[in-house]
Design a protein around this motif. Structure first.
Motif, PDB file in Angstrom:
ATOM      1  N   GLN A  38      38.130  40.977  38.730  1.00 11.68           N
ATOM      2  CA  GLN A  38      38.147  39.873  37.773  1.00 11.68           C
ATOM      3  C   GLN A  38      37.829  40.411  36.396  1.00 11.68           C
ATOM      4  O   GLN A  38      36.932  41.251  36.239  1.00 11.68           O
ATOM      5  CB  GLN A  38      37.127  38.804  38.179  1.00 11.68           C
ATOM      6  N   SER A  53      36.866  39.825  32.240  1.00 10.79           N
ATOM      7  CA  SER A  53      36.216  38.958  31.264  1.00 10.79           C
ATOM      8  C   SER A  53      36.163  39.723  29.949  1.00 10.79           C
ATOM      9  O   SER A  53      36.636  40.868  29.857  1.00 10.79           O
ATOM     10  CB  SER A  53      34.812  38.556  31.730  1.00 10.79           C
ATOM     11  N   PRO A  88      46.582  44.060  34.849  1.00 10.21           N
ATOM     12  CA  PRO A  88      46.393  42.602  34.805  1.00 10.21           C
ATOM     13  C   PRO A  88      47.453  41.896  35.652  1.00 10.21           C
ATOM     14  O   PRO A  88      48.617  42.311  35.687  1.00 10.21           O
ATOM     15  CB  PRO A  88      46.563  42.271  33.315  1.00 10.21           C
ATOM     16  N   LEU A  89      47.044  40.832  36.320  1.00  8.30           N
ATOM     17  CA  LEU A  89      47.959  40.018  37.102  1.00  8.30           C
ATOM     18  C   LEU A  89      48.313  38.772  36.294  1.00  8.30           C
ATOM     19  O   LEU A  89      47.488  38.240  35.554  1.00  8.30           O
ATOM     20  CB  LEU A  89      47.307  39.609  38.422  1.00  8.30           C
ATOM     21  N   SER A 123      41.142  36.700  41.893  1.00  2.90           N
ATOM     22  CA  SER A 123      41.290  37.907  41.074  1.00  2.90           C
ATOM     23  C   SER A 123      42.348  37.710  39.997  1.00  2.90           C
ATOM     24  O   SER A 123      43.281  36.926  40.157  1.00  2.90           O
ATOM     25  CB  SER A 123      41.702  39.095  41.956  1.00  2.90           C
ATOM     26  N   ASP A 124      42.202  38.436  38.912  1.00  5.78           N
ATOM     27  CA  ASP A 124      43.249  38.431  37.893  1.00  5.78           C
ATOM     28  C   ASP A 124      43.622  39.843  37.450  1.00  5.78           C
ATOM     29  O   ASP A 124      44.248  40.043  36.423  1.00  5.78           O
ATOM     30  CB  ASP A 124      42.853  37.590  36.681  1.00  5.78           C
ATOM     31  N   ALA A 125      43.246  40.849  38.270  1.00 11.37           N
ATOM     32  CA  ALA A 125      43.601  42.226  37.949  1.00 11.37           C
ATOM     33  C   ALA A 125      43.427  43.101  39.189  1.00 11.37           C
ATOM     34  O   ALA A 125      42.731  42.725  40.142  1.00 11.37           O
ATOM     35  CB  ALA A 125      42.726  42.761  36.808  1.00 11.37           C
ATOM     36  N   ARG A 142      48.446  35.259  35.616  1.00 13.30           N
ATOM     37  CA  ARG A 142      47.819  34.034  36.096  1.00 13.30           C
ATOM     38  C   ARG A 142      48.090  32.917  35.102  1.00 13.30           C
ATOM     39  O   ARG A 142      48.092  33.128  33.892  1.00 13.30           O
ATOM     40  CB  ARG A 142      46.297  34.214  36.251  1.00 13.30           C
ATOM     41  N   GLU A 200      53.263  44.341  43.715  1.00 13.63           N
ATOM     42  CA  GLU A 200      52.986  44.602  42.295  1.00 13.63           C
ATOM     43  C   GLU A 200      53.285  46.057  41.944  1.00 13.63           C
ATOM     44  O   GLU A 200      53.825  46.351  40.872  1.00 13.63           O
ATOM     45  CB  GLU A 200      51.524  44.281  41.980  1.00 13.63           C
ATOM     46  N   ARG A 235      40.986  44.566  44.066  1.00  9.86           N
ATOM     47  CA  ARG A 235      41.078  43.259  43.416  1.00  9.86           C
ATOM     48  C   ARG A 235      39.843  43.057  42.541  1.00  9.86           C
ATOM     49  O   ARG A 235      38.709  43.360  42.961  1.00  9.86           O
ATOM     50  CB  ARG A 235      41.196  42.170  44.480  1.00  9.86           C
TER      51      ARG A 235
END
Length: 396
Positions: free
Chosen positions: A342, A344, A392-393, A369-371, A395, A301, A340
């Motif tokens: 998350q 919200s 941010p990843l 994880s998403d970030a 997803r 990344e 890693r």
């Protein structure tokens, strides 16, 4: 070249980005490709004043009044001729407004009486989409370096394009090293593990717009590693594992045997310290990633995705956003830490929660994880609610 900050290591890698040639593709095959040209409109859109509603095309100066119906205008089948005073034309959404008319009365507000229609007062321009209201002939709609998505494809199609010039996809030769690695569904030996890192990287690289050429895992011998590097067919060569300095970490030595010009020897980052980058004697770029899946994916990344973007002529990135911590974080150590996390949302803010266990071998944590939350080297402790930078990843 050793223990470079992430930003400096990335700059050195991007300085060696390959300039790839351009190629034409049919617009239907352009999703995910990066434009190598500006897209301009060949004509106005809409090319004529069009109705925004079903109803009656009228001259506003005739309303209110009882008007004689002289024809119909439908999408693709316009009214031929000009409407005179005291006349009206039945019209449907998207149809051309007849010459002489400057307004549309919606059908709910009008009353048809045989061959006449009673209409109320209406303002000029009512429910009329002007010619060129979306864009005009010669206007630049999309610029070089943009990645085509369905919305941009729609705009290019509306501009009259059936083909687009895009940058050729970089070819990425990907292979992992280590005799402990085995690919499912083969049955592993007592000291083997399934290859998860290169599987994930293959999907990531494809999603980033490159073409993946993947080889089978390489045995832990110098001869096998040299041969694998020599045979790797790509603009970029990406290895997973064997990047450190242990007795079985052979990739860097094998690359040196092939004339490696080292640009980045290691990075002051957690996870991913052994990551290295350089040029082989034949001009291929080589990125060596650590073997732990989380380390490999984090550094992909941070370094591989920007490099692929640069080769495509797109914005290299990465694109960071800010978030507020949901819980305190202790002071950071001497290495930049990409944690890693998350994301919200609450109260109009993005909230980040870093996972407690950041061990680089934990695939399950990455899957949840998403970030990635970044802590700079030596950063002080943070409290809940403090602002942090996150990547941010993508997803599904």
């Amino acid at each position: 070249m050793k223990l470079l900050p992430v930003i400096e290591a990335r700059a050195r890698i991007l300085a060696e980005a390959i300039v790839l040639p351009h190629e034409p593709v049919a617009i239907a095959q352009s999703i995910g490709r990066v434009l190598a040209e500006d897209v301009t409109a060949v004509r106005d859109q809409p090319p004529f004043a069009a109705s925004a509603m079903d109803g009656w095309a009228v001259r506003s100066s005739d309303a209110p009044g009882l008007l004689r119906i002289v024809g119909e205008s439908a999408a693709g089948h316009g009214f031929v001729g000009a409407v005179q005073s005291g006349e009206a034309v039945r019209i449907f959404t998207g149809a051309a407004v007849p010459a002489g008319c400057d307004a549309v009365v919606i059908q709910e507000d009008a009353t048809r009486e045989g061959e006449t229609v009673a209409v109320p007062a209406v303002a000029s321009g009512n429910h009329v989409r002007p010619a060129g209201g979306d864009f005009k002939a010669g206007q630049t709609l999309l610029t070089t370096g943009l990645r085509i998505d369905p919305w941009r494809l729609s705009l290019a199609a509306a501009a009259g394009r059936g083909e687009l010039w895009v940058t050729r996809r970089p070819r990425v030769a990907l292979f992992s090293t280590g005799e402990e690695i085995i690919e499912a569904p083969a049955i592993p030996g007592p000291f083997q593990i399934y290859d998860s890192g290169s599987r994930a990287l293959e999907a990531l690289i494809s999603g980033w717009g490159a073409e993946v050429v993947r080889a089978r895992p390489v045995r832990d011998t110098m001869e096998a590693t040299i041969q694998a590097l020599r045979d790797a067919d790509g603009d970029l060569v990406v290895t997973v594992g064997g990047a450190s300095v242990g007795d079985h970490d052979l990739v860097r030595g094998a690359a040196e045997a092939l004339g490696l010009q080292l640009k980045v020897a290691s990075v002051n980052v957690r996870p991913g310290k052994p990551t290295f980058f350089g040029l082989l004697s034949d001009g291929r770029r080589l990125l060596g990633l650590p073997g732990n899946p989380a380390s490999a994916m984090v550094c992909a990344e941070l370094f591989l995705r920007p490099l692929i973007n640069a080769c495509l002529g797109a914005d290299a990135g990465p694109r960071m956003i800010q978030a507020r911590l949901d819980a305190p974080l202790g002071a950071n150590g001497p290495r930049e830490h990409w944690m890693r996390a998350q994301l919200s949302h609450a109260g109009g803010m993005v909230i980040a929660r870093a996972y407690r266990d950041q061990d680089s071998s934990l695939v399950s944590v990455f899957a949840a994880s998403d970030a990635l939350l970044v802590r700079l080297a030596g950063a002080p402790a943070l409290s809940a609610g403090d602002v942090v930078d996150v990547l941010p990843l993508a997803r599904a």
